[in-house]
Design a protein around this motif. Structure first.
Motif, PDB file in Angstrom:
ATOM      1  N   TYR A  33       0.939  -1.232   0.297  1.00 39.66           N
ATOM      2  CA  TYR A  33      -0.425   0.317  -0.143  1.00 39.66           C
ATOM      3  C   TYR A  33       0.963   1.551  -0.143  1.00 39.66           C
ATOM      4  CZ  TYR A  33      -4.111  -2.799   0.468  1.00 39.66           C
ATOM      5  OH  TYR A  33      -5.308  -3.740   0.559  1.00 39.66           O
ATOM      6  N   PRO A  34       1.836   1.696   0.251  1.00 34.42           N
ATOM      7  CA  PRO A  34       2.367   2.106   0.468  1.00 34.42           C
ATOM      8  C   PRO A  34       3.293   2.571  -0.348  1.00 34.42           C
ATOM      9  CG  PRO A  34       3.489   1.309   2.720  1.00 34.42           C
ATOM     10  CD  PRO A  34       2.458   0.254   2.238  1.00 34.42           C
ATOM     11  N   SER A  35       3.343   1.917  -1.639  1.00 34.87           N
ATOM     12  CA  SER A  35       4.078   1.595  -2.704  1.00 34.87           C
ATOM     13  C   SER A  35       3.668   2.320  -3.818  1.00 34.87           C
ATOM     14  CB  SER A  35       4.545   0.953  -3.481  1.00 34.87           C
ATOM     15  OG  SER A  35       4.147  -0.370  -3.528  1.00 34.87           O
ATOM     16  N   VAL A  36       1.671   1.794  -3.283  1.00 38.24           N
ATOM     17  CA  VAL A  36       0.935   2.342  -4.296  1.00 38.24           C
ATOM     18  C   VAL A  36       0.224   3.564  -4.090  1.00 38.24           C
ATOM     19  CG1 VAL A  36      -2.051   1.948  -4.235  1.00 38.24           C
ATOM     20  CG2 VAL A  36      -0.184  -0.282  -4.939  1.00 38.24           C
ATOM     21  N   ALA A  37       0.969   3.848  -2.866  1.00 33.28           N
ATOM     22  CA  ALA A  37       0.282   5.573  -2.547  1.00 33.28           C
ATOM     23  C   ALA A  37       1.836   6.334  -3.104  1.00 33.28           C
ATOM     24  CB  ALA A  37       0.850   5.551  -1.270  1.00 33.28           C
ATOM     25  N   LEU A  38       2.759   6.141  -3.742  1.00 33.31           N
ATOM     26  CA  LEU A  38       3.817   7.141  -3.917  1.00 33.31           C
ATOM     27  C   LEU A  38       4.013   6.431  -4.887  1.00 33.31           C
ATOM     28  CD1 LEU A  38       6.993   7.928  -3.494  1.00 33.31           C
ATOM     29  CD2 LEU A  38       7.779   5.666  -3.479  1.00 33.31           C
ATOM     30  N   ALA A  39       3.253   5.627  -5.629  1.00 33.93           N
ATOM     31  CA  ALA A  39       3.137   5.669  -7.506  1.00 33.93           C
ATOM     32  C   ALA A  39       2.279   6.229  -7.420  1.00 33.93           C
ATOM     33  CB  ALA A  39       3.132   3.808  -7.178  1.00 33.93           C
ATOM     34  N   ALA A  40       1.274   6.590  -7.147  1.00 35.22           N
ATOM     35  CA  ALA A  40       0.231   7.650  -7.690  1.00 35.22           C
ATOM     36  C   ALA A  40       0.228   8.772  -7.156  1.00 35.22           C
ATOM     37  CB  ALA A  40      -1.163   7.317  -6.930  1.00 35.22           C
ATOM     38  N   TRP A  41       0.734   9.317  -6.485  1.00 32.75           N
ATOM     39  CA  TRP A  41       1.678  10.803  -5.639  1.00 32.75           C
ATOM     40  C   TRP A  41       2.574  10.731  -7.478  1.00 32.75           C
ATOM     41  CZ3 TRP A  41       6.416  12.845  -5.179  1.00 32.75           C
ATOM     42  CH2 TRP A  41       6.528  14.145  -4.417  1.00 32.75           C
ATOM     43  N   LEU A  42       3.570  10.014  -7.337  1.00 32.29           N
ATOM     44  CA  LEU A  42       4.650  10.436  -8.350  1.00 32.29           C
ATOM     45  C   LEU A  42       4.162  10.049  -9.670  1.00 32.29           C
ATOM     46  CD1 LEU A  42       7.275   8.110  -7.599  1.00 32.29           C
ATOM     47  CD2 LEU A  42       7.799  10.227  -7.138  1.00 32.29           C
ATOM     48  N   SER A  43       3.245   9.422 -10.647  1.00 33.11           N
ATOM     49  CA  SER A  43       2.417   9.626 -11.493  1.00 33.11           C
ATOM     50  C   SER A  43       2.676  11.456 -11.937  1.00 33.11           C
ATOM     51  CB  SER A  43       1.546   8.649 -11.531  1.00 33.11           C
ATOM     52  OG  SER A  43       0.395   8.818 -11.042  1.00 33.11           O
ATOM     53  N   VAL A  44       1.133  11.690 -10.608  1.00 35.34           N
ATOM     54  CA  VAL A  44       0.333  12.853 -10.939  1.00 35.34           C
ATOM     55  C   VAL A  44       1.930  14.141 -10.982  1.00 35.34           C
ATOM     56  CG1 VAL A  44      -0.645  14.860  -9.356  1.00 35.34           C
ATOM     57  CG2 VAL A  44      -1.558  12.632 -10.024  1.00 35.34           C
ATOM     58  N   VAL A  45       2.862  13.899  -9.841  1.00 34.13           N
ATOM     59  CA  VAL A  45       3.755  15.146 -10.062  1.00 34.13           C
ATOM     60  C   VAL A  45       4.407  15.337 -10.941  1.00 34.13           C
ATOM     61  CG1 VAL A  45       6.055  15.881  -8.366  1.00 34.13           C
ATOM     62  CG2 VAL A  45       3.588  15.564  -7.272  1.00 34.13           C
ATOM     63  N   GLY A  46       5.392  13.992 -11.240  1.00 35.94           N
ATOM     64  CA  GLY A  46       6.374  13.756 -12.807  1.00 35.94           C
ATOM     65  C   GLY A  46       5.699  14.025 -13.759  1.00 35.94           C
ATOM     66  N   ALA A  47       4.251  13.782 -14.044  1.00 41.96           N
ATOM     67  CA  ALA A  47       3.614  14.261 -15.413  1.00 41.96           C
ATOM     68  C   ALA A  47       3.245  15.642 -15.151  1.00 41.96           C
ATOM     69  CB  ALA A  47       2.644  13.888 -15.535  1.00 41.96           C
ATOM     70  N   ALA A  48       3.478  16.551 -14.577  1.00 42.11           N
ATOM     71  CA  ALA A  48       3.312  17.889 -13.889  1.00 42.11           C
ATOM     72  C   ALA A  48       4.895  18.151 -14.306  1.00 42.11           C
ATOM     73  CB  ALA A  48       2.586  18.093 -12.291  1.00 42.11           C
ATOM     74  N   VAL A  49       5.926  17.561 -13.865  1.00 39.92           N
ATOM     75  CA  VAL A  49       6.705  18.026 -13.868  1.00 39.92           C
ATOM     76  C   VAL A  49       7.906  18.526 -15.300  1.00 39.92           C
ATOM     77  CG1 VAL A  49       9.384  18.511 -13.473  1.00 39.92           C
ATOM     78  CG2 VAL A  49       7.590  18.016 -11.755  1.00 39.92           C
ATOM     79  N   LEU A  50       6.945  17.196 -15.758  1.00 41.18           N
ATOM     80  CA  LEU A  50       7.677  16.993 -17.172  1.00 41.18           C
ATOM     81  C   LEU A  50       6.745  17.997 -18.510  1.00 41.18           C
ATOM     82  CD1 LEU A  50       7.406  13.287 -17.812  1.00 41.18           C
ATOM     83  CD2 LEU A  50       9.129  14.640 -17.873  1.00 41.18           C
ATOM     84  N   CYS A  51       5.530  18.307 -18.340  1.00 44.80           N
ATOM     85  CA  CYS A  51       5.078  19.047 -18.880  1.00 44.80           C
ATOM     86  C   CYS A  51       4.928  20.659 -18.419  1.00 44.80           C
ATOM     87  CB  CYS A  51       2.932  19.339 -18.372  1.00 44.80           C
ATOM     88  SG  CYS A  51       2.152  20.513 -18.495  1.00 44.80           S
ATOM     89  N   ALA A  52       5.731  20.696 -17.188  1.00 43.94           N
ATOM     90  CA  ALA A  52       6.732  22.567 -16.886  1.00 43.94           C
ATOM     91  C   ALA A  52       7.742  22.182 -18.171  1.00 43.94           C
ATOM     92  CB  ALA A  52       6.383  22.800 -15.281  1.00 43.94           C
ATOM     93  N   VAL A  53       8.651  21.845 -17.354  1.00 43.08           N
ATOM     94  CA  VAL A  53       9.921  21.495 -18.634  1.00 43.08           C
ATOM     95  C   VAL A  53       9.750  21.845 -20.261  1.00 43.08           C
ATOM     96  CG1 VAL A  53      11.316  20.023 -19.178  1.00 43.08           C
ATOM     97  CG2 VAL A  53      10.795  20.352 -17.200  1.00 43.08           C
ATOM     98  N   GLN A  54       8.486  20.753 -20.607  1.00 42.53           N
ATOM     99  CA  GLN A  54       8.259  21.144 -21.935  1.00 42.53           C
ATOM    100  C   GLN A  54       7.229  22.373 -22.161  1.00 42.53           C
ATOM    101  OE1 GLN A  54       4.776  17.782 -21.961  1.00 42.53           O
ATOM    102  NE2 GLN A  54       6.508  16.623 -22.190  1.00 42.53           N
TER     103      GLN A  54
END
Length: 108
Positions: A33-54
């Motif tokens: 469950y902690p890995s599921v929570a971290l995965a959910a968080w990272l998918s949102v933040v990572g996609a946003a940061v990639l968008c920002a860099v683009q």
């Protein structure tokens, strides 16, 4: 813009989530469950940061403005995503306990 968002949210989110959940499974059942929570968080933040860099690389917005703005707000959004994901997964397992068996078999 659509192709970039498909990549950011679909490809990045799937690859990172799969890697993080896989690492959590390798560490043992108590890390699932902690890995599921971290995965959910990272998918949102990572996609946003990639968008920002683009956006920064395209010249649409200065990198020093868009990256912190996107990362900051999406870090908060990601926390909500993590909670919702874990609660939904626990609910699904409570309603259909047989699904736990499939997860256990996938780990073995």
């Amino acid at each position: 813009a659509l192709g970039a968002n498909v990549f950011n949210m679909g490809v990045w989110g799937s690859l990172v989530s799969g890697a993080v959940i896989g690492a959590g499974r390798a560490l043992g059942d108590r890390f699932f469950y902690p890995s599921v929570a971290l995965a959910a968080w990272l998918s949102v933040v990572g996609a946003a940061v990639l968008c920002a860099v683009q956006l920064g690389l395209s010249g649409t917005s200065p990198m020093g403005v868009v990256v912190p703005a996107m990362a900051g707000i999406h870090a908060v959004i990601g926390m909500g995503e993590a909670v919702i994901t874990v609660v939904a997964l626990r609910f699904v397992y409570a309603v259909n306990p047989a699904l736990r068996r499939f997860r256990a078999e996938a780990v073995s």
